[in-house]
Enzyme design. Sequence first.
Site, mmCIF file in Angstrom:
data_model
loop_
_atom_site.group_PDB
_atom_site.id
_atom_site.type_symbol
_atom_site.label_atom_id
_atom_site.label_comp_id
_atom_site.label_asym_id
_atom_site.label_seq_id
_atom_site.Cartn_x
_atom_site.Cartn_y
_atom_site.Cartn_z
ATOM 1 N N ARG A 2 35.181 47.664 41.230
ATOM 2 C CA ARG A 2 34.015 46.873 41.719
ATOM 3 C C ARG A 2 34.566 45.350 41.923
ATOM 4 N NH1 ARG A 2 29.716 49.500 40.232
ATOM 5 N NH2 ARG A 2 30.986 50.188 38.716
ATOM 6 N N THR A 3 35.176 44.945 40.680
ATOM 7 C CA THR A 3 35.550 43.628 40.659
ATOM 8 C C THR A 3 36.419 43.303 41.802
ATOM 9 O OG1 THR A 3 34.986 43.669 38.498
ATOM 10 C CG2 THR A 3 36.522 41.782 39.179
ATOM 11 N N LYS B 285 58.270 47.582 34.548
ATOM 12 C CA LYS B 285 59.680 48.001 34.389
ATOM 13 C C LYS B 285 60.192 46.826 33.364
ATOM 14 C CE LYS B 285 60.247 48.850 39.268
ATOM 15 N NZ LYS B 285 60.647 48.550 40.602
ATOM 16 N N ARG C 125 43.262 40.028 36.420
ATOM 17 C CA ARG C 125 42.794 40.708 35.233
ATOM 18 C C ARG C 125 43.644 41.141 34.504
ATOM 19 N NH1 ARG C 125 38.126 45.512 35.759
ATOM 20 N NH2 ARG C 125 36.727 43.427 35.638
ATOM 21 N N HIS D 9 34.461 37.096 31.251
ATOM 22 C CA HIS D 9 34.377 37.705 32.787
ATOM 23 C C HIS D 9 33.490 36.737 33.478
ATOM 24 C CE1 HIS D 9 34.726 40.092 35.905
ATOM 25 N NE2 HIS D 9 34.307 41.394 35.661
#
Lengths: 170, 346
Positions: free
Chosen positions: B71-72, B99, B121, B151
């Site tokens: 969603r975000t 990596k 995020r 958030h």
Amino acid sequence: MQELDIDVTALLDQMSRDLIQKMVDRPNPKMIGIRTGGEWIARELHKRMQLPEELGVIDIAFYRDDFSRIGLNPEIKPSDIPWEVEDQHLILVDDLLYTGRTIRSALNEIFDYGRPASVTLVVLLDRKACRELPLQADVVGMQLACSQKIKATGPDPIKIIISEPVEVTV
Amino acid sequence: MKARLTAPNPQLNELGKLKHLLTLEGLKQHHLTEILDTAESFIDPNTNKIKKVPLLRGKSIMNLFFEPSTRTRTTFEIAEKRLSADIESLDIQTSAAKKGESLLDTLWNLQAMQADMFVIRHAESGAAHFFAQHVAPGVHVLNAGDGQHAHPTQALLDMFTIRKKKGDIFDLKVAIVGDILHSRVVRSQIQALSILEAREIRVIGPKTLLPEHPEVLGVHVYHDIEEGLKDVDVVIMVRLQNERMKSALIPSEKEFFKRYGLTEKRLALAKPGAIVMHPGPINRGVEIDSAVADGPQSVILEQVTYGIAVRMAVMSVIMSNAAQLTQYQAEQEQAALSEVEMENAQ
């Protein structure tokens, strides 16, 4: 400075007569005013022409070409066009036509709503000599020189004061 | 000389305006209302549609999702496209970080690709702050969720939804129900509601899912959902964050629903016309009954739509602030130059 108080009512009466004539071949026109000064003028013309459809209002803040230099206008409000733009004859109204950049932004915004059949541009005051883009109005209330300064208040009543520097001879 | 009591807010520029959005903590009411008012302008008042505008044409935005999100991430991408920005969404989870590349090396490499803004995020709290500390001047960072910390855009879109549905946030009683302890969304929601001066903020949940001293957040605590929902205007349900729980904090999901699930019967205790919100993803039958999630008081899908407008607003306000700062600095420079010229002329 020499100040001149403009008879806005007389100008608006004349503009609405010119506009009615201009729109003879463009049936069922719909009107859009550019916030804020253009909206004031558009309301008056809309009333005089007794257009059946509600007046549309656009805020061109998101379309200005100087966003990366001056940022957003903090007074920004949503544009409100309450009818379909596609294939319609539009009358776009502003208070002042100066460099032409505001009108360009307004046209860009209108085209994001749809492709109108035509756009007729109406302005109360026109500073033609200051134009930076190739745009001209179809109906003009009054022509001004670049050196003339404008002070406008409104919306009820709309008051315009034009001032210009007076040359002092010794 | 007086010692500085608080550190300067790292997300504000020299003019006190947002240059990054990392958290809502420490922001003033005008910072939030500017974003909410701008978001309003992106929505066509006649159709509720969100228009595409040319505001960020030529600007490059990179979406760095080190943690899964649907969603975000999608609403950020749509918001960026509606602002006409050039966007790049990098699948960081399966690339450099895997990596063994450090976060700082990843950042510098991405910065070398000429980004104007990073949307990040990360599972670690503070990752967005870390990015903001190390980006070049003129590059902006938006926090799209970091660990259990914050958030901010989700909280802002929640505030926008409340404002759209209830007119104003001031004078409202808002209940937040569920896993308060692990939720970064709830932390940001409580901050936003406090900044916007909601009349009362209640948190409802079992002791095991509440922080140790929740009252320091300025909230009223309820362990009985029926008591807590009485007379509230807004009910915000939050998901059980199973992935962040280090031990069993509830007997079972079934038991949790029995004690804290939002049902039609329980919702009837709130004010008539109270709205039901959920930042998603929702777990039907765990924290919310389907009849409520899909019912007439639910605004859950509208939250998603408004999320696009709010994220557009955050990005435009930040880029606008940068333009205004540059203009201000140019004016200052010009003024200083004029002063020197005057002095030289004398």
